[in-house]
Enzyme design. Structure first.
Site, PDB file in Angstrom:
ATOM      1  CB  CYS A 115      28.460  97.617 -63.468  1.00 46.88           C
ATOM      2  SG  CYS A 115      29.939  97.115 -64.361  1.00 46.88           S
ATOM      3  CB  CYS A 168      34.045  90.559 -50.273  1.00 47.22           C
ATOM      4  SG  CYS A 168      35.450  91.477 -49.660  1.00 47.22           S
TER       5      CYS A 168
HETATM    6 FE    FE Z   1      28.986  95.845 -66.041  1.00 49.30          FE
END
Ligand code: FE
Length: 129
Positions: A46, A117
């Site tokens: 992330c 996606c």
């Molecule tokens: Fe995160």
């Protein structure tokens, strides 16, 4: 572990495009992202909090213009029903910091038949040593 930051803290940490996509649920232009054609071995994390999200061996060429994966790392993703833009879709977010990542579709390849996606700008890539 849940990570919570103020809008101002995210704005300071992220580029304007990263902020727009991850915190304001934006979408990068197709075929524009830096990881769409990346085929190296490693882990996608992330961009906001560093949580490992996808392994490179689950990435496939979907032809859509966005990085696509048939599986996410266990417990890394939160799924949310998304009825915006006149469509019924499943939005996927980072389970730790709630960053918007992209959407999940039921038309992926074997073995899961799933297609995550994902926006390139929501991701960081750590190449395997
Ligand atoms: Fe995160």
């Amino acid at each position: 572990m849940k990570i919570t930051k103020s809008e101002q803290e995210w704005k300071t940490q992220l580029s304007p495009e990263e902020y727009y996509v991850t915190r304001e649920h934006g979408t990068e232009a197709p075929f524009s992202g830096k990881y769409y054609t990346n085929k190296k071995d490693g882990i996608y994390t992330c961009i906001c909090c560093g949580l490992p999200l996808f392994e490179s061996d689950t990435k496939f060429d979907s032809g859509t213009g966005w990085p696509s994966y048939f599986e996410a790392i266990e417990d890394s993703i939160t799924e949310i029903k998304d009825m915006t833009h006149g469509m019924s879709r499943i939005e996927v977010r980072c389970s730790s910091c709630d960053a918007h990542l992209g959407h999940l579709f039921p038309d992926g390849p074997e073995p899961t038949n799933l297609r995550y996606c994902i926006n390139s700008v929501s991701l960081n890539f750590k190449e395997k040593e």
